[in-house]
Design a protein around this motif. Structure first.
Motif, short mmCIF file in Angstrom:
data_model
loop_
_atom_site.label_atom_id
_atom_site.label_comp_id
_atom_site.label_asym_id
_atom_site.label_seq_id
_atom_site.Cartn_x
_atom_site.Cartn_y
_atom_site.Cartn_z
N TYR A 42 29.38 15.83 34.34
CA TYR A 42 29.65 16.25 35.72
C TYR A 42 27.58 16.18 35.87
O TYR A 42 27.51 15.81 37.42
CB TYR A 42 29.31 17.25 35.33
N TYR A 45 27.15 12.40 37.30
CA TYR A 45 27.96 12.29 38.34
C TYR A 45 26.86 13.15 40.05
O TYR A 45 27.66 13.58 40.74
CB TYR A 45 29.12 12.88 38.20
N ARG A 112 28.10 20.73 45.59
CA ARG A 112 29.04 19.47 44.60
C ARG A 112 28.94 20.90 42.94
O ARG A 112 27.78 20.77 42.83
CB ARG A 112 29.00 18.24 43.98
N THR A 140 33.92 19.92 44.59
CA THR A 140 33.06 18.82 46.15
C THR A 140 33.80 20.12 47.06
O THR A 140 34.85 20.00 47.04
CB THR A 140 33.43 17.86 46.05
N ALA A 147 37.35 10.38 49.43
CA ALA A 147 36.21 9.20 48.10
C ALA A 147 35.97 10.07 46.81
O ALA A 147 35.29 10.04 46.07
CB ALA A 147 35.31 8.95 49.25
N ALA A 148 35.78 11.39 47.37
CA ALA A 148 35.62 13.61 46.62
C ALA A 148 36.03 13.19 46.01
O ALA A 148 36.20 13.38 44.60
CB ALA A 148 35.50 14.47 47.78
N GLU A 151 35.97 9.96 43.52
CA GLU A 151 34.92 10.34 42.46
C GLU A 151 35.61 11.02 41.21
O GLU A 151 35.14 11.20 40.24
CB GLU A 151 34.45 10.80 43.18
N SER A 154 37.23 9.54 38.92
CA SER A 154 36.77 8.21 37.82
C SER A 154 36.35 8.65 37.08
O SER A 154 35.53 9.20 36.08
CB SER A 154 35.73 7.69 38.81
N MET A 155 35.91 10.73 37.11
CA MET A 155 34.17 11.56 36.78
C MET A 155 35.06 11.77 35.08
O MET A 155 35.04 11.85 34.30
CB MET A 155 33.40 12.78 37.43
N LEU A 285 38.95 2.77 46.29
CA LEU A 285 38.26 2.76 45.64
C LEU A 285 37.84 3.09 43.36
O LEU A 285 36.66 2.34 43.33
CB LEU A 285 37.60 4.18 46.01
N GLY A 289 35.26 0.54 42.02
CA GLY A 289 34.21 0.97 40.96
C GLY A 289 34.44 0.60 39.06
O GLY A 289 33.79 1.03 38.34
N TYR A 291 38.07 1.13 37.96
CA TYR A 291 38.65 1.96 37.20
C TYR A 291 40.08 1.27 37.36
O TYR A 291 40.42 1.58 38.70
CB TYR A 291 38.70 3.50 37.77
#
Length: 498
Positions: A42, A45, A112, A140, A147-148, A151, A154-155, A285, A289, A291
């Motif tokens: 976390y 990121y 965030r 977030t 895109a948030a 993310e 992916s996190m 996206l 990245g 993924y």
């Protein structure tokens, strides 16, 4: 007249309240180690830690309580001196909404944050279900872009791999609430449809339990459940129910096929098509990245919090097999979920604030790591410096200080040192890797004895004298000045042998 006998004071029962439990050393250490690994991701990121109050006003918790008709049900609540109702937090998301609304002029936007800690729910406990448990969230607030959401996905993937769930043993599945809304609109069930729409939503929420045929029956004429009781259906015709079934079963061999099936399911609904376009963006996206679909995939069967989420939703599922209580094989299942909830902060500010986030079930993920054999290394006990002469406690404290200053977990035995065998039993119970022994002769000769307890654990309970202990092959005599170096070597040998 006989005197009344005084009643003895009633001793309290040494039991925790119903639905609560205690956590001991190894469990606490395992959880702490896992949360540390999660927070590393976390933090990497760019998320900041937040520790909010464990107590919130009932007003602040609001509609996020389990039963909005009884505002103090489902939580542990009480009235303050000024008659205001307060409650232990039910989750970590409602407190975030209050914090953001309160400090929004001082916080960066987007904000965030991640949070980890216990939450409390005043619900009926059951096997493995407690009234206090840990959550681990990342959110977030203030970012409308999907895109948030991408993310967060992916996190979540990186987090699972960082704590020890290898690629191939998990999948992050993504869906979008807007797509479902589009399906309902195509059926003529708009937001204003009332009870019919709510009944359909409740039925969809049962998809993971009853499957395709079960949902079809519940949407139409009804079905018999496993107990033999008949559950009335919503009353739709087979044709009316078909768009919902098409939505729930639209997953294809690849993302493009799934998206095509979803476009057919939503018909001409703009809301539904917007949701599909968002899913397509998230997929692009993810691919950018690195993924792939082996880590993150679009899956319309993911249905979470139908009255809560407003856009993309996601769920992390562990795919490796375990045996249940009846010895049957099954997949481990979900350990995390979340999504976009753009209406949360609006309760405080009157203005819609976009937000998206995820929550990890700490106990579930810990159970998965134990199942994979990933948690044993954090439960080792301390090196125990035994006491041969209580008048030389200073010498033993000097040794333990050297070990601690070198980063080695260590303690001096502080019980009654008269029976040396009890000291060894204590070290065995503590799962100590090494015991340090220095009697008068060793002190005079500038040496100490160290014992590898991993090799001698089975015998330790039977040894009564120092002579018997020294006779064991796992014990060695070393120079006093080499204590730290030799103890470190012995611990490393024990760890490599596991």
């Amino acid at each position: 007249m006989a005197r009344d006998k005084k009643k003895k004071p009633q001793r309290p029962k040494a039991l925790p309240p119903k639905g609560f439990r205690d956590y001991f050393g190894a469990e606490v250490a395992e959880r702490s180690a896992m949360l540390s690994q999660i927070s590393q991701v976390y933090h990497r990121y760019g998320f900041d830690a937040l520790e909010s109050s464990a107590v919130e006003t009932v007003e602040a918790l609001g509609s996020f309580l389990p039963d909005v008709e009884r505002p103090n049900a489902g939580v542990f609540a009480w009235q303050d001196e000024d008659d205001a109702w307060m409650a232990l937090r039910y989750d970590l998301t409602a407190p975030l909404a209050r914090v953001y609304a309160q400090f929004r002029n001082d916080l960066p936007s987007p904000y965030r944050r991640y949070a980890m800690g216990p939450v409390w729910r005043n619900e009926k406990p059951g096997p493995g279900r407690f009234r206090q448990f840990y959550q681990c969230d990342a959110d977030t607030v203030g970012a409308a872009s999907v895109a948030a959401d991408a993310e967060i996905c992916s996190m979540l993937s990186d987090t699972l791999e960082n704590v020890g769930i290898p690629r191939g043993d998990y999948i992050v599945r993504v869906n979008n609430r807007k797509v479902l809304n589009g399906v309902l609109e195509s059926m003529g069930l708009s937001e204003e449809a009332g009870t019919d729409r709510d009944a359909v939503l409740r039925t969809i929420d049962k998809f993971d339990k009853v499957g395709e045929n079960g949902v079809r029956e519940l949407l139409t004429k009804g079905r018999l459940d496993t107990s033999g009781a008949y559950i009335d259906g919503v009353g739709l015709s087979a044709d009316q129910a078909e768009p919902v079934i098409a939505f729930l079963t639209s997953k294809a061999a690849d993302a493009s096929g799934t998206l095509a099936n979803l476009r057919n399911a939503v018909g001409g609904s703009k809301n539904g098509l917007d949701g599909i376009n968002e899913l397509e963006t998230i997929g692009d996206l993810m691919a950018s990245g690195g993924y792939g679909s082996d880590r993150v995939e679009i899956d319309p069967s993911v249905v979470r919090g139908l009255g809560y989420y407003t856009g993309p939703v996601y769920e992390a599922e562990l795919t490796f097999e375990i045996f249940d209580d009846k010895g049957r094989k099954r997949q481990f299942g979900s350990v995390s979920g979340g999504g976009r909830y753009d209406d949360l902060v609006k309760r405080f500010t009157g203005q819609e604030v976009p937000a998206t986030g995820v929550s990890i079930g700490v106990d579930r993920l810990l159970a998965a790591l134990r199942e994979k054999g990933r948690m044993g290394s954090v439960s080792k006990g301390p090196v125990v410096v035994t006491v041969m002469d209580r008048d030389r406690m200073g010498d033993y404290q000097e040794m333990v200080a050297e070990l601690r200053n070198a980063g080695i977990r260590a303690e001096v035995y502080l019980g009654n040192p008269k029976n040396f065998g009890n000291q060894l039993k204590y070290a065995d119970k503590r799962e100590s890797p090494v015991a340090v022994i220095e009697g008068g002769d060793e002190k005079a000769n500038g040496v100490v004895q160290i014992k590898d307890l991993a090799l001698g654990a089975r015998l330790s309970a039977e040894i009564e004298t120092t002579e018997e202990w020294k006779a064991q092959p796992a014990q060695m005599e070393i120079k006093r000045g080499d204590l730290v170096a030799e103890v470190r070597k012995m611990i490393a040998r024990a760890e490599s042998a596991e």
